[in-house]
Enzyme design. Structure first.
Site, PDB file in Angstrom:
ATOM      1  NE  ARG A  50     -26.697  -5.818  30.045  1.00 26.69           N
ATOM      2  CZ  ARG A  50     -26.912  -5.438  28.800  1.00 26.69           C
ATOM      3  NH1 ARG A  50     -26.293  -6.056  27.794  1.00 26.69           N
ATOM      4  NH2 ARG A  50     -27.728  -4.438  28.533  1.00 26.69           N
ATOM      5  CE1 TYR A 102      -9.512 -16.224  48.727  1.00 32.04           C
ATOM      6  CE2 TYR A 102     -11.136 -14.736  47.784  1.00 32.04           C
ATOM      7  CZ  TYR A 102     -10.193 -15.728  47.621  1.00 32.04           C
ATOM      8  OH  TYR A 102      -9.929 -16.228  46.373  1.00 32.04           O
ATOM      9  CG  ASP A 170     -17.185 -14.763  52.918  1.00 36.64           C
ATOM     10  OD1 ASP A 170     -17.776 -15.856  52.692  1.00 36.64           O
ATOM     11  OD2 ASP A 170     -16.191 -14.392  52.281  1.00 36.64           O
TER      12      ASP A 170
END
Length: 366
Positions: A50, A102, A170
């Site tokens: 992890r 988005y 983005d």
């Protein structure tokens, strides 16, 4: 590898040094626990899946090389955005976001950040000191999805820096080859690598790149603590796909240019948008800040039924809601709640032969 051109960097970035008998790109590492060194855990040595994985680090090195910063990968673009927001925002903070960006980003703010104030503004501005006053974070998306509006990153970066805000761009539509937001003054470049970076419509992945090493460390820690871990096989697939990004983008842009040129003469087609066209309202800014144009464009047909009829007649175009893949696809964005007309479509060019693609689209629209 900054002295090399895009195609060379895509093939070699993040790859291991050549060793006789070893593959060009090491296979994915699936381990959960690793053997611990004598004396206990060492931050420089992997201990648990992890918190660290060599397959992750290879792709992070490659994308960081292309973005010009330090990269942290996540299991999707939305996971990357979610972790970033939770890392840097506090209750009462103000976020400036695009009003035509988005749709899931808007849903994320509304559903999971009720204590954050969000002010939505047009991507094209006007951007003034008043626009960003009091903001903790400014999120822009350029070219926008699905509008394909273009935002002047350098201008917004100057304003956000003066206001003490963090600028996040983005960069999904442009990709790291099409645009380098960090060089233009952005603090963070965000990418949904599900799209063109992986490029084969078989991976969910995302990343954040930043020149702020302290922020990158916080993002890695947040990924570990929150368990926002990408699958090693998906990461390996994306790294494999990255090698052909330069070639794929070139063909996709060639297809977009050919289609946009021919679609201007089709009576039922209106509202054509592609930042690579000199006739597009965003062309001047796009040409100044983008290194190349992509294969995504948009247009409108008279109705949703007209879109359905077009898709029924085409032989090459898929009805699908992603973009940047090998196959050309159309997405009628109103069906997902975007504030666009029912006949608005986002067209993602694949890598089909340009002549075949143009012929098929024109026949289906005839």
């Amino acid at each position: 590898m900054s002295e090399f051109r895009d195609g060379t960097r895509c093939v070699h970035a993040g790859g291991p040094a050549p060793v006789a008998g070893q593959p060009f790109l090491a296979g994915p590492v699936f381990a959960a626990p690793y053997h611990l060194p004598p004396g206990g855990p060492d931050p420089a040595v992997d201990s648990y899946g992890r918190s660290g994985n060599p397959t992750w680090r290879a792709l992070e090195a490659a994308l960081g090389e292309l973005d010009g910063g330090e990269c942290v990968i996540f299991p999707s673009g939305m996971a990357a955005l979610s972790v970033l927001l939770r890392t840097v925002l506090r209750p009462g903070d103000l976020v400036i976001a695009p009003d035509d960006g988005y749709y899931l980003a808007r849903a994320l703010f509304a559903e999971q950040f009720p204590d954050i104030e969000v002010r939505y503004v047009p991507a094209v501005g006007p951007w003034t000191p008043e626009t960003v006053a009091g903001a903790r974070l400014v999120l822009v998306e350029t070219p926008g999805n699905p509008s394909l509006d273009v935002c002047d990153i350098a201008q917004v970066a100057r304003l956000t820096r003066a206001a003490g805000a963090l600028l996040v761009v983005d960069n999904t539509t442009a990709t790291p080859l099409g645009q380098r937001p960090l060089e233009l003054g952005a603090d963070v470049s965000l990418g949904s690598d599900t799209k063109a970076v992986a490029g084969h419509s078989d991976v969910l992945l995302g990343h954040l790149s930043t020149v702020d090493g302290e922020l990158a460390g916080k993002l890695r820690r947040a990924r570990t603590v929150g368990g926002h871990n990408p699958g090693p096989f998906e990461v390996w697939l994306a790294h494999r796909g990255l090698a052909t990004l330069d070639l794929r983008l070139a063909r996709q842009a060639e297809n977009a240019a050919a289609l946009v040129d021919r679609l201007r003469a089709v009576p039922d087609v209106s509202g054509l948008r592609w930042p690579g066209s000199p006739e597009d309202p965003g062309y001047a800014v796009a040409a100044a800040q983008m290194r190349r144009f992509g294969g995504v464009f948009s247009f409108r047909l008279p109705s949703a039924a007209a879109v359905d009829q077009f898709l029924a007649k085409t032989r090459l175009i898929a009805s699908a809601t992603s973009f940047g893949g090998l196959h050309s696809s159309v997405d009628r964005r109103a069906q997902w709640g975007d504030p666009v007309p029912p006949g608005f479509v986002r067209f993602s060019c694949g890598i089909e032969d340009p002549a075949d693609l143009v012929a098929d689209v024109l026949a289906a629209l005839s």
